[in-house]
Write a protein that holds these residues in place. Structure first.
Motif, PDB file in Angstrom:
ATOM      1  N   THR A 161     -19.174 -36.649 -28.239  1.00 33.17           N
ATOM      2  CA  THR A 161     -18.239 -36.588 -27.092  1.00 33.17           C
ATOM      3  C   THR A 161     -17.440 -35.412 -27.084  1.00 33.17           C
ATOM      4  OG1 THR A 161     -18.342 -38.934 -27.288  1.00 33.17           O
ATOM      5  CG2 THR A 161     -16.418 -38.047 -26.093  1.00 33.17           C
ATOM      6  N   THR A 162     -16.834 -34.984 -28.395  1.00 34.20           N
ATOM      7  CA  THR A 162     -16.214 -33.638 -28.452  1.00 34.20           C
ATOM      8  C   THR A 162     -17.289 -32.565 -27.939  1.00 34.20           C
ATOM      9  OG1 THR A 162     -15.235 -34.742 -30.162  1.00 34.20           O
ATOM     10  CG2 THR A 162     -14.818 -32.306 -29.665  1.00 34.20           C
ATOM     11  N   ALA A 163     -18.311 -32.473 -28.381  1.00 31.78           N
ATOM     12  CA  ALA A 163     -19.457 -31.472 -27.862  1.00 31.78           C
ATOM     13  C   ALA A 163     -19.389 -31.493 -26.075  1.00 31.78           C
ATOM     14  CB  ALA A 163     -20.753 -31.582 -28.422  1.00 31.78           C
ATOM     15  N   VAL A 164     -19.639 -32.592 -25.748  1.00 29.90           N
ATOM     16  CA  VAL A 164     -19.885 -32.755 -24.423  1.00 29.90           C
ATOM     17  C   VAL A 164     -18.445 -32.418 -23.694  1.00 29.90           C
ATOM     18  CG1 VAL A 164     -20.426 -34.306 -22.457  1.00 29.90           C
ATOM     19  CG2 VAL A 164     -21.553 -34.615 -24.374  1.00 29.90           C
ATOM     20  N   ILE A 165     -17.407 -32.791 -24.112  1.00 29.11           N
ATOM     21  CA  ILE A 165     -16.066 -32.212 -23.459  1.00 29.11           C
ATOM     22  C   ILE A 165     -16.196 -30.721 -23.688  1.00 29.11           C
ATOM     23  CG2 ILE A 165     -13.568 -32.155 -23.661  1.00 29.11           C
ATOM     24  CD1 ILE A 165     -13.883 -35.022 -25.270  1.00 29.11           C
ATOM     25  N   GLY A 166     -16.419 -30.219 -24.658  1.00 28.65           N
ATOM     26  CA  GLY A 166     -16.209 -28.670 -24.775  1.00 28.65           C
ATOM     27  C   GLY A 166     -17.327 -28.105 -23.869  1.00 28.65           C
ATOM     28  N   LEU A 167     -18.597 -28.551 -23.838  1.00 30.89           N
ATOM     29  CA  LEU A 167     -19.628 -28.010 -22.979  1.00 30.89           C
ATOM     30  C   LEU A 167     -19.040 -27.986 -21.661  1.00 30.89           C
ATOM     31  CD1 LEU A 167     -22.350 -26.873 -22.581  1.00 30.89           C
ATOM     32  CD2 LEU A 167     -23.217 -29.113 -22.250  1.00 30.89           C
ATOM     33  N   ALA A 168     -18.584 -29.104 -21.013  1.00 28.12           N
ATOM     34  CA  ALA A 168     -18.005 -29.100 -19.868  1.00 28.12           C
ATOM     35  C   ALA A 168     -17.075 -28.113 -19.456  1.00 28.12           C
ATOM     36  CB  ALA A 168     -17.712 -30.550 -19.296  1.00 28.12           C
TER      37      ALA A 168
ATOM     38  N   GLY B  24     -21.965 -49.638 -27.127  1.00 29.59           N
ATOM     39  CA  GLY B  24     -21.771 -49.970 -25.659  1.00 29.59           C
ATOM     40  C   GLY B  24     -20.351 -49.327 -25.087  1.00 29.59           C
ATOM     41  N   VAL B  25     -19.806 -48.655 -26.155  1.00 30.27           N
ATOM     42  CA  VAL B  25     -18.332 -48.052 -25.666  1.00 30.27           C
ATOM     43  C   VAL B  25     -18.813 -46.445 -25.183  1.00 30.27           C
ATOM     44  CG1 VAL B  25     -16.207 -46.898 -26.656  1.00 30.27           C
ATOM     45  CG2 VAL B  25     -17.370 -49.046 -27.843  1.00 30.27           C
ATOM     46  N   SER B  26     -18.203 -46.486 -23.943  1.00 32.00           N
ATOM     47  CA  SER B  26     -18.964 -45.027 -23.134  1.00 32.00           C
ATOM     48  C   SER B  26     -18.083 -44.040 -23.714  1.00 32.00           C
ATOM     49  CB  SER B  26     -18.652 -45.403 -21.645  1.00 32.00           C
ATOM     50  OG  SER B  26     -17.212 -45.179 -21.637  1.00 32.00           O
ATOM     51  N   MET B  27     -18.713 -42.598 -23.300  1.00 35.60           N
ATOM     52  CA  MET B  27     -18.161 -41.551 -23.956  1.00 35.60           C
ATOM     53  C   MET B  27     -16.941 -41.434 -23.348  1.00 35.60           C
ATOM     54  SD  MET B  27     -20.915 -38.475 -23.252  1.00 35.60           S
ATOM     55  CE  MET B  27     -22.602 -38.487 -24.004  1.00 35.60           C
ATOM     56  N   VAL B  28     -16.604 -41.888 -22.082  1.00 37.37           N
ATOM     57  CA  VAL B  28     -15.238 -41.616 -21.538  1.00 37.37           C
ATOM     58  C   VAL B  28     -14.343 -42.408 -22.468  1.00 37.37           C
ATOM     59  CG1 VAL B  28     -13.841 -42.129 -19.304  1.00 37.37           C
ATOM     60  CG2 VAL B  28     -16.083 -41.461 -19.100  1.00 37.37           C
ATOM     61  N   LYS B  29     -14.762 -43.570 -22.780  1.00 38.67           N
ATOM     62  CA  LYS B  29     -13.535 -44.538 -23.736  1.00 38.67           C
ATOM     63  C   LYS B  29     -13.440 -43.576 -24.905  1.00 38.67           C
ATOM     64  CE  LYS B  29     -11.487 -48.021 -22.761  1.00 38.67           C
ATOM     65  NZ  LYS B  29     -11.395 -47.680 -21.487  1.00 38.67           N
ATOM     66  N   ARG B  30     -14.664 -43.158 -25.321  1.00 39.10           N
ATOM     67  CA  ARG B  30     -14.379 -42.604 -26.693  1.00 39.10           C
ATOM     68  C   ARG B  30     -13.609 -41.249 -26.594  1.00 39.10           C
ATOM     69  NH1 ARG B  30     -17.162 -43.158 -31.638  1.00 39.10           N
ATOM     70  NH2 ARG B  30     -15.871 -41.817 -33.133  1.00 39.10           N
ATOM     71  N   ALA B  31     -13.730 -40.678 -25.728  1.00 36.26           N
ATOM     72  CA  ALA B  31     -12.965 -39.478 -25.450  1.00 36.26           C
ATOM     73  C   ALA B  31     -11.669 -39.764 -25.313  1.00 36.26           C
ATOM     74  CB  ALA B  31     -13.367 -38.576 -23.853  1.00 36.26           C
ATOM     75  N   GLU B  32     -11.224 -40.820 -24.471  1.00 33.45           N
ATOM     76  CA  GLU B  32      -9.656 -41.250 -24.285  1.00 33.45           C
ATOM     77  C   GLU B  32      -9.443 -41.736 -25.689  1.00 33.45           C
ATOM     78  OE1 GLU B  32     -10.217 -44.447 -21.471  1.00 33.45           O
ATOM     79  OE2 GLU B  32     -10.198 -42.980 -19.853  1.00 33.45           O
TER      80      GLU B  32
END
Ligand code: NAD
Ligand code: NAD
Ligand code: NAD
Ligand code: NAD
Ligand code: NA
Ligand code: NA
Lengths: 413, 413, 413, 413
Positions: free
Chosen positions: C36-43, C82-90
């Protein structure tokens, strides 16, 4: 502690029930980091959003003491900065120190408190004499008291650390001092002393949480004494110095001899910037080392404070303790401390306000030595051992509460 | 402390003048590192070659207490190792722990003490029943006492740490235990318990400086109780655990909540080698963590002990303390401790010998809770706060001395 | 580096101009903290909200290398949560790790990526044979590639650490393994190996960022080899192990001999919880210590990992290094490391994706040893010195880019 | 490295066989801690009492280099102290730094070397002009060379650190400088510069291990240049600064940005006492921070050195490194270094003597930049990364050895 037990049985009343009415907290440096954090915390605790973690007066040993409720405090103060408490709180949230949602939850209370902040005394570029300044500041406090229907106002100095003082003849002669204060061309006292003087003029208990000069001018202290208010200080013992006052007596209890105790502090934030000034830092260093000097009986104690802006509100402190033990052997202890500095100071502000309310109600005047618990450089006490101070503070609270309840306090007069 | 003042005025005699005659110190594990260091230190202090740095009983708070002179102690003991105290002392000097010239200066006393060391009880490969073993060990102590004209012998366990015990029915039933002890085919008790039993059989006060089982067998403790000697333990609180018992109560006094307290110990030497055994180390870990568990009220407290032979006699311990403060903020404290382990333990052995002599003379029997000051896992006390223990120990010493002087002690019977 | 200079002059084209088209990143464990951190960072980097601090490929030494743009990556993956990336990011934002406003800014991209997450393979409670599972996972990757018009898909394992494997005959015999994979009643391979197998089946370059078994099954590695994809691993070298691979070679360069290197890790978060399992932790410990063992030539290296949930996403590591120097003297170095673990791993995920894209385009197959820079336990290399690895990686990137540009890469075939 | 391989095959001779004859080591500050430790070590290694642990030139990468044998060195020097090397060695043994038995074993060699120590130049209270002083010191070196049949003498400055210099016109004009040197009423140069000048006058290679001015006077350096000797400096990179030069490039290689790097040094001993002088310490602080400044590109780098006499010969250094990583996250690394300072410096003295012998034989003149490996403030090089310096030094040694063997060295002229 038997005091407490007796009272309850005699009086048939829980001491906590004492009615203090509403009490004012007047913060000198009201828009600073410590002050803002204390106000956020007071509001959050009073609204039961958070538990009073870090508050000494919440410990079991204070259960029998008569202390005011958080919800009965009203906050105001002086500052010379135009940046509001709310802005400051937002900055603290951005810095990761205070949770952002907490700032949101108490925004109304911050706005309200900030609305009661008046212009402090700034020696730089003012035309008023210091006597006039003191009387203006004093009026602000009295007005705050009256407007808000407060029974008393506790004044707390949490303003920026000042440079130490050069000696003047005026500091040792009330008459000389008085006439210097009248002279608009002179700034004989530092701002902290003018503010402290204003507090006592207003009849307010006064607490000095900083290492600034404040009441440490003999002639001023004499002058202040006439107003018979309780006073306490000086320089909050929140971090490294606290840890030292815990460890040093414990080493001594084991007959271990401290040879050297070297320390370094790294901090950013407003306090870091202030202490980047070599004159201001020297006041702080003196104050920080005094207790350790006493506790170790003259070990080598080099100490540094560095302004490291990127650390933000975090304070990091390293200590290296070199100790002689049995048969000339050596022991070393290193400690590294890392914390948001204001988060350690703020609950003490609330504790001091509660305890000073009791002190005043119970008729204390002059330096309350038992409050040495909170200070690097305790007024009215030579005790630096934290364990002993812990014992003394709890005992004082119970004895004072007992005195209050048995009608000998000022309250009932 | 008023106790002491009163007595002096009443009795017109300095309490220090109390004549204990000669006292024996009987060390179980007499050729180990702690024992050897204690004997070197005792000789060096008695000959005034060094000052008693690290000895608690030398502190001001003990000035009014009646304690025996260092020069009046005579040392003997049990061990299962054939390496003499002198050889061990030389090894400690080579390792840089004890100054070589000091070992030279007290060589005669070391030789003398080592000459009084008898064969300990080694469960491995022995044909004698444990009842016989206990009675043999006991006779050694009695012979030591008589040969040397000692008024009493304090027995101190400083032998290698044992593995913890599995539970047996015998441990809860005196009769079952007694018959098991008679059976030469069984080794129902661990060596430390046999040695402790021998001590009480000899009528000697007994101190357990190790985390081994010793008197922690209910049926044995009951049996021992009949002999009405004072006992104290358990597991010397010299380093990391001590530091924890200093810091944890201080954090609590400020209302700060410990979330986790993680620790690691690195040590070499004999103790390191013993603790490399995963069963022995588990006894030590339990003992080390018990106090912290009490003091923090259930924080996460992972703890490790590693055998790192290249560290020799040095113990290094790191702690990481994670604390919750005001408004959910976090504070971390790290401590690193580095010391020669035996140099911390040895002065305590001397302190305990002196204080136990007083305890016995003053008529104490059973666990002396006030000696919890010295122990990770105090017998007869729930108190783990070092500051409180410091207070309790000094008070006990004065009260016991008062009792002794007012003829209520066992001594005068 | 002359390679690069030459090329530019010869080809008259900036190597950075190489057109890779769109590249897929397929994350096994896509909803975890690292992913999740990688995806946040990439974006955030692709949208130029933040600078690519912490990305190796942004350093000067890579200026001449042909690497894909951040904006040209598309993310998908497998997970069993089942916990989404968005939830994890939050959650990560609540824990103070990621700035909340950053999560808001890239919410759309997180949602999009999470929409491409498929069900991973969970050995617990499934009826499908592992052959079927691998083919299902493989199809997911191929579908991802086709749907999104990707030229290649880099598969990265960032799923939870597994326990180490017991040995089976199947692991050394392709035929045995194949038939076991067909058997729905058996789970012969761990999940990481099934996932790795699926990657190579899909013709995807595969990177193992975890210490799990993955391709470390000889028969599977043989099988995988037939697919001729580049592979890299294993176990990201982000913190303590990295620091060790920096310090140990430097000590050796000075002729100083490491006697012992003792370490402790404290961590919370998902990884902490996983490693609380004594079997999973043993895989990690082995992997962490392998390099140090090589680098020090057999020093004593005790190591611990403790799950300390209150530390959240923070990892704290302490090392105590005991070194022998001149004339038998001793030197000690202690290091304490404190960081958000995933913040160290995430930029490496982006670096690896970029570099693996180059590797694949340049025709690498099998273990790319030069990627050892990123790993505790490098595949295809015996080099553990970070300085040497730094040199090797940069050199590889330039040479591979040169190869690519001179038309020898797979790309142009 | 192929250089080396080629040579061997071509010349048919092991490079190690090169015959340097006897070489002199002339120590300025010969009775200091570093010098005495180096002499003890040289004797002990030459007599095969100890292994050359801590010597860089013993590493594998130097196996092909032509270096003189330890047994072929003869030591002499200058000092202004009357305390002999033997006395100093005994003090170091008492302080626990050097094993006492080692001092006994090499007592004869210490006495011999001390017998070759001449009076150094002490600007305080001397009537000779600095030109006369330099020529006297120079004659001492030449006499040492002739008396002992030495082929060359390597001069090494290990004297007390001096205060930094104020600027004078003489420092930039050879003629002005020359006439000032002739004037007995003036002390235009600091002692270190006079000593360095004497070395080059004597035709000796010169190495500056201290942060003192030495050749850092442009006019003097010009003057010295005429004598065409190899020179190297400055300020031995042994401890904290070394560690920084290891860590900082490694952080940079990962794209992590150092925000601040705060440090503290505690030391006793002779060097500690010298640095207690605020002017001397400022030279050291500048020298220590220069490399870090380069390596971090301008981070905040407060640094302190404290004289802590009870630490004796031990140096303790603490660093706190605050780093920015991915997405604005923060990483902190703390390091604590504890070592006998001279034990780190002494093997470098031997390495430098060996390597400088090669440099001189191979015809190097002026600053040998490759020796930057050993220095905080390298002369003739901008490189501060230790990994790069390690590579450069080994490469230089092989190339220079190759040059020597192919008859292009000065030796064969
Ligand atoms: N742990 C702690 O945070 C701690 C511990 C001990 C002492 N202290 C002391 O508390 C004080 C406050 O610390 P801080 O971190 O809040 O600092 P800060 O710089 O954030 O706040 C200081 C405030 O004082 C105001 N001020 C300056 N001069 C003033 C004047 N003449 N009259 C009125 N206000 C004035 C400033 O405008 C500012 O708002 C400092 O003196 C510090 O040394 C703090
Ligand atoms: N700071 C400290 O040093 C410290 C603190 C707390 C507890 N302790 C405890 O003190 C004890 C001694 O530590 P040490 O460093 O001296 O260890 P050590 O290994 O140097 O000495 C132990 C001695 O006990 C002897 N021994 C073993 N079994 C015996 C038996 N059955 N009967 C008689 N003697 C026996 C051994 O032969 C050895 O001489 C250990 O249990 C240790 O855990 C030490
Ligand atoms: N600095 C670092 O963070 C670092 C360094 C080296 C290695 N690693 C490794 O990276 C991995 C991820 O770490 P994390 O902190 O993100 O852990 P995490 O627990 O936050 O995430 C792991 C994810 O993997 C998923 N997962 C578990 N089993 C799976 C399966 N069979 N198929 C697909 N997904 C599965 C989980 O549901 C979870 O979402 C761990 O193995 C860790 O050891 C991390
Ligand atoms: N790790 C290290 O020890 C280390 C690292 C870098 C640099 N250095 C430098 O090495 C030097 C020596 O350190 P030390 O610990 O040996 O110090 P020291 O004080 O023990 O020795 C210095 C010696 O220099 C002599 N001296 C002073 N002035 C002199 C002069 N004008 N001519 C000749 N001799 C003179 C002194 O009498 C003394 O014997 C210092 O400058 C120190 O900064 C040491
Ligand atoms: Na005081
Ligand atoms: Na490998």
């Amino acid at each position: 502690m038997s005091v407490k037990a007796d009272e309850e049985s005699v009086l048939g009343t829980a001491p906590e029930d004492w009615d203090y009415g509403r009490t004012g907290i007047w913060l000198i440096g009201a828009r600073g980091s410590v002050a803002t954090t204390a106000v956020i915390g007071l509001a959050a605790i009073a609204s039961r959003l958070v538990k009073p973690v870090g508050c000494v007066t919440e410990q079991d040993t204070f259960h029998g003491a008569c202390l005011p409720d958080y919800a009965d405090f009203v906050v105001g103060g002086h500052d010379i900065s135009g940046v509001s408490m709310v802005k400051r709180a937002e900055k603290l949230a951005d810095a990761g120190m205070v949770p952002g949602h907490l700032v949101e939850s108490v925004r109304a209370q911050l706005l309200e408190a900030d609305g009661r902040v008046c212009s402090g005394y700034d020696p730089a570029g003012t035309a008023e004499s210091q006597a006039d300044a003191a009387s203006r500041l004093s009026s602000d406090i009295v007005a705050f008291k009256e407007t808000n229907g407060l029974r008393r106002v506790i004044v707390l100095d949490v303003a920026s650390t000042e440079a130490p003082l050069d000696q003047l003849a005026e500091y040792h002669d009330i008459d000389l001092l008085k006439s210097a204060l009248e002279d608009p061309a002179r700034s004989v006292l530092p701002a902290s002393s003018v503010a402290a003087y204003a507090a006592v003029l207003a009849g307010s208990p006064y607490i000095c949480f900083t290492p600034s000069t404040a009441l440490n001018v003999p002639a001023l202290y004499e002058l202040a004494g006439a107003f018979r208010v309780p006073t306490a200080g000086q320089d909050g013992k929140t971090g490294q110095t606290w840890l030292r006052s815990v460890l040093a007596p414990a080493l001594a209890a084991r007959g271990l001899e401290v040879l050297s105790w070297a320390g370094t502090n790294l901090l950013g934030g407003g306090d870091g910037a202030t202490l980047a000034d070599s004159r201001a830092v020297s006041a702080k260093l003196l104050s920080k080392n005094r207790g350790l000097h006493e506790l170790t009986g003259g070990a080598v104690i080099p100490l540094h404070i560095d302004n490291v802006p990127d650390l933000g509100e975090t304070k990091v402190a390293w200590d290296h303790i070199h100790v002689e033990g049995f048969l000339g052997s050596r022991l070393t202890i290193q400690t590294t401390w890392s914390a948001y500095d204001s988060m350690l100071a703020a609950p003490m502000i609330l504790d001091l306000a509660r305890l000073m309310t009791l002190a005043d109600a119970a008729g204390e005047t002059g330096h309350v030595g038992a409050f040495g618990f909170f200070f690097k450089d305790p007024w009215g006490s030579e005790e630096h051992s934290f364990a002993q101070q812990t014992h003394n503070l709890a005992e004082w609270a119970l004895v004072a509460s007992g005195r209050l309840l048995s009608d000998t306090g000022r309250e009932q007069l």
